[in-house]
Scaffold this motif. Structure first.
Motif, PDB file in Angstrom:
ATOM      1  N   LEU A  70       0.779  -1.212   0.116  1.00 18.52           N
ATOM      2  CA  LEU A  70       0.184   0.001   0.002  1.00 18.52           C
ATOM      3  C   LEU A  70       0.589   1.189  -0.039  1.00 18.52           C
ATOM      4  O   LEU A  70       0.692   2.057  -0.833  1.00 18.52           O
ATOM      5  N   LEU A  71       1.737   1.072   0.803  1.00 20.89           N
ATOM      6  CA  LEU A  71       2.538   2.507   0.992  1.00 20.89           C
ATOM      7  C   LEU A  71       3.448   2.669  -0.592  1.00 20.89           C
ATOM      8  O   LEU A  71       3.712   3.664  -0.849  1.00 20.89           O
ATOM      9  N   ILE A  72       3.998   1.514  -0.865  1.00 23.51           N
ATOM     10  CA  ILE A  72       4.941   1.585  -2.258  1.00 23.51           C
ATOM     11  C   ILE A  72       3.924   2.198  -3.490  1.00 23.51           C
ATOM     12  O   ILE A  72       4.077   3.033  -4.187  1.00 23.51           O
ATOM     13  N   SER A  73       2.731   1.313  -3.578  1.00 27.02           N
ATOM     14  CA  SER A  73       1.864   1.603  -4.579  1.00 27.02           C
ATOM     15  C   SER A  73       1.213   3.127  -4.611  1.00 27.02           C
ATOM     16  O   SER A  73       1.285   3.798  -5.477  1.00 27.02           O
ATOM     17  N   VAL A 137      12.507   1.529  -3.852  1.00 22.47           N
ATOM     18  CA  VAL A 137      11.495   1.012  -5.009  1.00 22.47           C
ATOM     19  C   VAL A 137      10.617   2.171  -5.279  1.00 22.47           C
ATOM     20  O   VAL A 137      10.377   2.055  -6.555  1.00 22.47           O
ATOM     21  N   ILE A 138      10.217   2.729  -4.486  1.00 19.62           N
ATOM     22  CA  ILE A 138       9.480   4.022  -4.781  1.00 19.62           C
ATOM     23  C   ILE A 138       9.999   5.118  -6.040  1.00 19.62           C
ATOM     24  O   ILE A 138       9.359   5.304  -6.699  1.00 19.62           O
ATOM     25  N   ILE A 139      11.245   5.574  -5.729  1.00 22.10           N
ATOM     26  CA  ILE A 139      11.754   6.243  -6.667  1.00 22.10           C
ATOM     27  C   ILE A 139      11.917   5.514  -7.877  1.00 22.10           C
ATOM     28  O   ILE A 139      11.678   6.215  -9.221  1.00 22.10           O
ATOM     29  N   ILE A 140      12.348   4.465  -8.179  1.00 26.39           N
ATOM     30  CA  ILE A 140      12.527   3.399  -9.405  1.00 26.39           C
ATOM     31  C   ILE A 140      11.214   3.608 -10.153  1.00 26.39           C
ATOM     32  O   ILE A 140      10.982   3.658 -11.266  1.00 26.39           O
ATOM     33  N   PHE A 141      10.014   3.090  -9.501  1.00 29.22           N
ATOM     34  CA  PHE A 141       8.796   2.892 -10.068  1.00 29.22           C
ATOM     35  C   PHE A 141       8.430   4.012 -10.329  1.00 29.22           C
ATOM     36  O   PHE A 141       7.300   4.513 -11.349  1.00 29.22           O
ATOM     37  N   PHE A 199      -1.370   2.828  -9.605  1.00 29.82           N
ATOM     38  CA  PHE A 199      -1.429   1.929  -8.517  1.00 29.82           C
ATOM     39  C   PHE A 199      -1.618   0.751  -8.361  1.00 29.82           C
ATOM     40  O   PHE A 199      -0.909  -0.231  -8.135  1.00 29.82           O
ATOM     41  N   ILE A 200      -2.275   0.282  -9.593  1.00 28.48           N
ATOM     42  CA  ILE A 200      -2.490  -1.132  -9.654  1.00 28.48           C
ATOM     43  C   ILE A 200      -1.325  -1.926 -10.530  1.00 28.48           C
ATOM     44  O   ILE A 200      -0.898  -2.960 -10.051  1.00 28.48           O
ATOM     45  N   TRP A 201      -0.731  -1.155 -11.351  1.00 24.65           N
ATOM     46  CA  TRP A 201       0.299  -1.695 -12.029  1.00 24.65           C
ATOM     47  C   TRP A 201       1.544  -1.753 -11.099  1.00 24.65           C
ATOM     48  O   TRP A 201       2.344  -2.871 -10.896  1.00 24.65           O
ATOM     49  N   THR A 202       1.738  -1.017 -10.241  1.00 27.76           N
ATOM     50  CA  THR A 202       2.952  -1.059  -9.257  1.00 27.76           C
ATOM     51  C   THR A 202       2.837  -2.001  -8.134  1.00 27.76           C
ATOM     52  O   THR A 202       3.479  -2.706  -7.699  1.00 27.76           O
ATOM     53  N   TRP A 203       1.231  -2.375  -7.715  1.00 28.37           N
ATOM     54  CA  TRP A 203       0.729  -3.364  -6.913  1.00 28.37           C
ATOM     55  C   TRP A 203       1.159  -4.675  -7.445  1.00 28.37           C
ATOM     56  O   TRP A 203       1.515  -5.612  -6.615  1.00 28.37           O
ATOM     57  N   ASN A 204       0.863  -4.899  -8.664  1.00 32.29           N
ATOM     58  CA  ASN A 204       1.325  -6.304  -9.287  1.00 32.29           C
ATOM     59  C   ASN A 204       2.580  -6.443  -9.646  1.00 32.29           C
ATOM     60  O   ASN A 204       2.865  -7.712 -10.159  1.00 32.29           O
TER      61      ASN A 204
END
Length: 271
Positions: A70-73, A137-141, A199-204
């Motif tokens: 949740l935090l990352i996405s 990971v947040i920066i990369i995505f 959000f969905i793309w990052t979650w998956n």
């Protein structure tokens, strides 16, 4: 009329195809191992069996994995959308020099496979001390998702009515104020669609978090599910429980923002 019913039938078939696997996973997640062995994956459960879900939740610390995802996405969705707006505003409305080549660069970035990015990103994150951190990971995505967002929004803002911007300028609005009080409100449906998809793309995402989040306390839900695949200690019902817990948050998020997606997709078709 025939075409209308054909489209409706196609949508019904698509919905059935998408819902059947979800229904089977749900049935097996609330079914005991004995019922699964006796009746197979398509049988109905005799009672509600939640031990598989509880055991999987405790085994992988699913609450912690859920918070990480949740935090990352959520962070990536917001940051990538904001960054896309800034980039597209400069390219689509500001008409910066070399606009076409910049868009080509973003297009090429969207076609690069993640496997080609692993080593340089791994080396860079090691050098700056962001390896095995959620911030890394947040920066990369954020950068990866904003490449697509910039390419899409640049074409949208490139056709933004100049009359509106000129009227805002006559009222004394500078570029910053025109962006937040004129461009963003009018483009809100498109931005909402980008936010939901980011959000969905990052979650998956699985591959890059698997490489960059090696600590158990930093792992996301897809990584936790992937690591446990093939675990001999997991039976079929627990595997179904893990799959259900993995996709349920994304489904809930999609259902909550379904109207937002519908408005964003159809806004361009309504004058």
């Amino acid at each position: 009329m025939i075409r209308k019913y054909s489209v409706l039938a196609a949508l019904v078939v698509l919905a059935v195809v998408m819902l059947v696997p979800f229904a089977i996973v749900t049935l097996n997640a609330v079914k005991s191992p004995a019922e699964y062995s006796a009746g197979g994956p398509l049988s109905l459960p005799g009672s509600l069996y939640l031990d598989g879900i509880v055991e999987f939740w405790n085994r992988v610390d699913f609450g912690g994995k859920l918070w990480n995802s949740l935090l990352i996405s959520g962070s990536v969705a917001v940051l990538a959308t904001v960054l896309s707006v800034f980039n597209a505003y400069a390219i689509g409305i500001g008409r910066v020099r070399g606009r076409m080549w910049i868009l080509v660069l973003f297009l090429v970035a969207n076609t690069l496979p993640q496997e080609a990015l692993v080593y340089p990103l791994y080396y860079l994150s090691k050098q700056v001390g962001l390896y095995d951190t959620r911030l890394g990971v947040i920066i990369i995505f954020t950068v990866i998702q904003s490449a697509f967002g910039t390419y899409l929004l640049s074409s949208v803002l490139g056709r933004f009515p100049r009359e509106i911007l000129e009227a805002a300028a006559l009222d004394g609005a500078g570029k910053w104020r025109a962006l937040w009080q004129v461009v963003v409100p009018i483009s809100r449906p498109t931005l909402s669609v980008l936010l939901v998809f980011f959000f969905i793309w990052t979650w998956n995402e699985f591959f890059l978090p698997l490489i960059f989040l090696i600590s158990n306390e930093n792992q996301t839900v897809p990584v936790a599910l992937g690591v446990l695949q093939g675990d001999k200690m997991m039976d079929a019902t627990m595997s179904s429980a893990s799959a259900l817990l993995g996709i349920l948050p994304a489904v809930v998020f999609f259902l909550i923002f379904q109207r937002t997606l519908t408005r964003g997709v159809t806004v361009g078709a309504v004058k």
